[in-house]
Design an enzyme around this catalytic site. Sequence first.
Site, PDB file in Angstrom:
ATOM      1  CB  VAL A 286      19.830 -18.667  -0.909  1.00  0.00           C
ATOM      2  CG1 VAL A 286      20.415 -19.521   0.212  1.00  0.00           C
ATOM      3  CG2 VAL A 286      20.702 -17.451  -1.186  1.00  0.00           C
TER       4      VAL A 286
ATOM      5  NE  ARG B 262      -1.502  -8.187   4.051  1.00  0.00           N
ATOM      6  CZ  ARG B 262      -2.535  -8.350   3.216  1.00  0.00           C
ATOM      7  NH1 ARG B 262      -2.737  -9.508   2.613  1.00  0.00           N
ATOM      8  NH2 ARG B 262      -3.367  -7.358   2.994  1.00  0.00           N
TER       9      ARG B 262
ATOM     10  CE  LYS C 102      -0.999  -1.876   9.822  1.00  0.00           C
ATOM     11  NZ  LYS C 102      -0.276  -3.147   9.533  1.00  0.00           N
TER      12      LYS C 102
ATOM     13  CB  SER D 256      -0.933   0.022   1.217  1.00  0.00           C
ATOM     14  OG  SER D 256      -1.699  -1.148   1.270  1.00  0.00           O
TER      15      SER D 256
ATOM     16  CG  HIS E  43       1.093   1.433   8.552  1.00  0.00           C
ATOM     17  ND1 HIS E  43      -0.154   1.751   8.094  1.00  0.00           N
ATOM     18  CD2 HIS E  43       1.503   0.349   7.828  1.00  0.00           C
ATOM     19  CE1 HIS E  43      -0.502   0.895   7.141  1.00  0.00           C
ATOM     20  NE2 HIS E  43       0.490   0.047   6.951  1.00  0.00           N
TER      21      HIS E  43
ATOM     22  CB  CYS F 149      -1.252   3.657 -22.924  1.00  0.00           C
ATOM     23  SG  CYS F 149       0.528   3.764 -23.098  1.00  0.00           S
TER      24      CYS F 149
ATOM     25  CB  ILE G 264       9.707  -8.136   7.459  1.00  0.00           C
ATOM     26  CG1 ILE G 264      10.918  -8.632   8.257  1.00  0.00           C
ATOM     27  CG2 ILE G 264       9.592  -6.617   7.553  1.00  0.00           C
ATOM     28  CD1 ILE G 264      10.904  -8.309   9.741  1.00  0.00           C
ATOM     29  CD  GLU G 265       2.248 -10.199   9.302  1.00  0.00           C
ATOM     30  OE1 GLU G 265       1.334 -10.407   8.505  1.00  0.00           O
ATOM     31  OE2 GLU G 265       2.281 -10.686  10.442  1.00  0.00           O
ATOM     32  CB  SER G 266       1.604  -4.623   7.036  1.00  0.00           C
ATOM     33  OG  SER G 266       1.373  -3.272   7.279  1.00  0.00           O
TER      34      SER G 266
HETATM   35  C1  LIG Z   1      -0.603  -6.376   0.326  1.00  0.00           C
HETATM   36  C2  LIG Z   1       0.450  -5.774   1.203  1.00  0.00           C
HETATM   37  C3  LIG Z   1       0.309  -4.481   1.715  1.00  0.00           C
HETATM   38  C4  LIG Z   1       1.271  -3.925   2.551  1.00  0.00           C
HETATM   39  N1  LIG Z   1       1.188  -2.610   2.913  1.00  0.00           N
HETATM   40  C5  LIG Z   1       2.144  -2.077   3.700  1.00  0.00           C
HETATM   41  C6  LIG Z   1       2.116  -0.712   4.038  1.00  0.00           C
HETATM   42  O1  LIG Z   1       1.312   0.050   3.543  1.00  0.00           O
HETATM   43  N2  LIG Z   1       3.025  -0.242   4.928  1.00  0.00           N
HETATM   44  C7  LIG Z   1       3.961  -1.072   5.491  1.00  0.00           C
HETATM   45  O2  LIG Z   1       4.705  -0.615   6.336  1.00  0.00           O
HETATM   46  N3  LIG Z   1       4.086  -2.355   5.112  1.00  0.00           N
HETATM   47  C8  LIG Z   1       3.208  -2.868   4.219  1.00  0.00           C
HETATM   48  N4  LIG Z   1       3.312  -4.154   3.802  1.00  0.00           N
HETATM   49  C9  LIG Z   1       4.441  -4.945   4.263  1.00  0.00           C
HETATM   50  C10 LIG Z   1       5.699  -4.652   3.444  1.00  0.00           C
HETATM   51  O3  LIG Z   1       5.436  -4.679   2.068  1.00  0.00           O
HETATM   52  C11 LIG Z   1       6.726  -5.714   3.801  1.00  0.00           C
HETATM   53  O4  LIG Z   1       6.857  -5.753   5.194  1.00  0.00           O
HETATM   54  C12 LIG Z   1       8.085  -5.427   3.212  1.00  0.00           C
HETATM   55  O5  LIG Z   1       8.014  -5.137   1.849  1.00  0.00           O
HETATM   56  C13 LIG Z   1       8.971  -6.636   3.451  1.00  0.00           C
HETATM   57  O6  LIG Z   1      10.219  -6.360   2.901  1.00  0.00           O
HETATM   58  P1  LIG Z   1      11.326  -7.487   2.925  1.00  0.00           P
HETATM   59  O7  LIG Z   1      12.523  -6.901   2.313  1.00  0.00           O
HETATM   60  O8  LIG Z   1      11.447  -8.048   4.296  1.00  0.00           O
HETATM   61  O9  LIG Z   1      10.723  -8.659   2.028  1.00  0.00           O
HETATM   62  P2  LIG Z   1      10.582  -8.711   0.440  1.00  0.00           P
HETATM   63  O10 LIG Z   1      10.256  -7.416  -0.132  1.00  0.00           O
HETATM   64  O11 LIG Z   1       9.676  -9.843   0.143  1.00  0.00           O
HETATM   65  O12 LIG Z   1      12.054  -9.042  -0.030  1.00  0.00           O
HETATM   66  C14 LIG Z   1      12.625 -10.313   0.131  1.00  0.00           C
HETATM   67  C15 LIG Z   1      13.604 -10.505  -1.001  1.00  0.00           C
HETATM   68  O13 LIG Z   1      14.225 -11.770  -0.816  1.00  0.00           O
HETATM   69  C16 LIG Z   1      14.334 -12.401  -2.068  1.00  0.00           C
HETATM   70  N5  LIG Z   1      14.382 -13.846  -1.799  1.00  0.00           N
HETATM   71  C17 LIG Z   1      13.407 -14.603  -1.268  1.00  0.00           C
HETATM   72  N6  LIG Z   1      13.830 -15.868  -1.175  1.00  0.00           N
HETATM   73  C18 LIG Z   1      15.085 -15.900  -1.640  1.00  0.00           C
HETATM   74  C19 LIG Z   1      16.044 -16.938  -1.796  1.00  0.00           C
HETATM   75  N7  LIG Z   1      15.801 -18.190  -1.449  1.00  0.00           N
HETATM   76  N8  LIG Z   1      17.247 -16.619  -2.329  1.00  0.00           N
HETATM   77  C20 LIG Z   1      17.524 -15.336  -2.709  1.00  0.00           C
HETATM   78  N9  LIG Z   1      16.645 -14.332  -2.579  1.00  0.00           N
HETATM   79  C21 LIG Z   1      15.449 -14.614  -2.042  1.00  0.00           C
HETATM   80  C22 LIG Z   1      13.106 -11.967  -2.835  1.00  0.00           C
HETATM   81  O14 LIG Z   1      13.301 -12.059  -4.240  1.00  0.00           O
HETATM   82  C23 LIG Z   1      12.930 -10.538  -2.366  1.00  0.00           C
HETATM   83  O15 LIG Z   1      13.570  -9.624  -3.218  1.00  0.00           O
HETATM   84  C24 LIG Z   1       2.381  -4.712   2.936  1.00  0.00           C
HETATM   85  C25 LIG Z   1       2.545  -6.003   2.398  1.00  0.00           C
HETATM   86  C26 LIG Z   1       1.615  -6.503   1.507  1.00  0.00           C
HETATM   87  C27 LIG Z   1       1.863  -7.825   0.859  1.00  0.00           C
END
Ligand SMILES: Cc1cc2nc3c(=O)[nH]c(=O)nc-3n(C[C@H](O)[C@H](O)[C@H](O)COP(=O)(O)OP(=O)(O)OC[C@H]3O[C@@H](n4cnc5c(N)ncnc54)[C@H](O)[C@@H]3O)c2cc1C
Length: 489
Positions: free
Chosen positions: A175, A314, A253, A48, A52, A440, A339-341
Amino acid sequence: MKHESDILIIGSGITGCAVARELSRYAASVTVLDRGSDIAEGATKANSGLVHAGYDAVPGTQKAYYNVRGASLYPVLCAELGVPFRQNGALVIALDDADVPTIQKLKARGEANGVQGLEILGRDALLAMEPSLNPQVVCGLYVPTGALVSPYEMAFALADDAALNGVSFYFNEEVTSVSRLPDGSFSVITGSSEYCCKVLVNCAGASGADLHNQLSNRKLQTVHRRGQYYLLDRAVKPPFEHTVFQCPSALGKGVLVTPTVHGNLLLGPNAEDIPDPLDTATTADGLSEVLRKAVLTWPALSVRSNITNFSGVRAHLTVDDFVIGPCDGVPGYFEAIGIESPGLSSAPAIGSELSVMIAGFMGLSRKEKTVPYPIPARPFHDMTDEERAAAVQSDSAYCQIICRCETVTEAEIRAAIRRPVGARSIDGVKRRTRAGMGRCQGGFCLPRVAAIIAEETGQSLQEITKNGGAGYLLAGSLDSFLKEASDHE
Ligand SMILES: Cc1cc2nc3c(=O)[nH]c(=O)nc-3n(C[C@H](O)[C@H](O)[C@H](O)COP(=O)(O)OP(=O)(O)OC[C@H]3O[C@@H](n4cnc5c(N)ncnc54)[C@H](O)[C@@H]3O)c2cc1C
């Protein structure tokens, strides 16, 4: 092939990039691996886009701690990195009397978490603030510090800054196994290589728990929870200035209606548990659920100017909190998983605190000098006439408008490809410049963008992909097609 580095980070989402940037300030070699073909290919590219304030997380949890600290770092960080950020404020609305205790609970939680300025407003005040709101609204929580950010632009900037300061990024490296060697170092195996490191940092989003379970006796379980969206054209003015939430549920949320930092309108997300974390399809059922719920916030809802639908997934851990820090029983292994929202909001604090833990463990000293981050030029779309004239004077590639919907110039596309961790695909250019993000959806600019990528990178047009992998734009050349046809005759 074997690679060695002091620290290896798995995952280049917002979390991995934030950690990498902070670690780039220390005297250590740092490598980042990602299975995607670019930065931010997981949850970070599809969410989104909200910073927050921190009223939703239960006090005392890791989510509450990192959310509030992360949100407070955003304004300065975005200014330093030239990332779009806007503090528009948020409203959580009660649509009937049964929701009122939830609004009161959220205010109390927010205050316990240290969120400033929370206020419960009655119907009249809410409608004065947002005349398009459902007039049946009973009351609502006003959250003045809620904000908008571009999640993937933030990750690109963090990655570029880290790369300028010595961090190496490797893509298309999935990995498959991690193990701790007898000398205390780690071996990380991908499809093509072995990477060895003294400290391993797991920021692997959807795969975070699986990799954790290979090293730790405390097993974690992930529920993959998809959320689907509508994104409306920014040519249509959003009905709300604030981000408008309904009351949250156990699944998240809830469906919100919000402007984006770029001025589009975003509706969503729903929440549905799915088996495959890579399944980012949208479905008729999911999207109609979004509309059914969004209309309760915005009775005049119209999606006639919808330009695309998308979904993100998430990584919800069944322990129902972020897992951040060193892992008991596995010295040298650190993680930021589940690390979800509010993970986007929390990322700057996770990066800052996790890097201090790692530097303390390794006894690292800070570098005497860092390479300053060159803030990218303002988008041509947002420039004044005077700024546009000066830009054109300085570089004639500003004269060529490649994306007409979003007014993106050839100069900006070339600059996106030349960034330290530069774009290599159509989507990479799109997320860095907005070329193809308009009405487009790339119908006009796609071939032109492909030609510029080919020219800048020395690849043939046939090698250019939409988004890495086997997503080639062209199935072959006309010459070889004609030759094959004549051979057939
Ligand atoms: C629908 C939705 C709405 C959300 N809205 C919000 C919001 O408004 N505000 C907020 O604060 N948070 C929000 N979140 C949560 C937020 O998007 C996430 O907490 C955040 O993006 C997580 O980041 P990350 O880097 O931990 O994980 P990711 O962005 O998932 O990054 C993980 C990375 O690891 C890589 N990876 C995975 N497995 C492997 C592997 N085996 N080997 C090598 N690479 C790998 C992936 O390719 C990816 O690039 C939302 C999430 C969702 C899904």
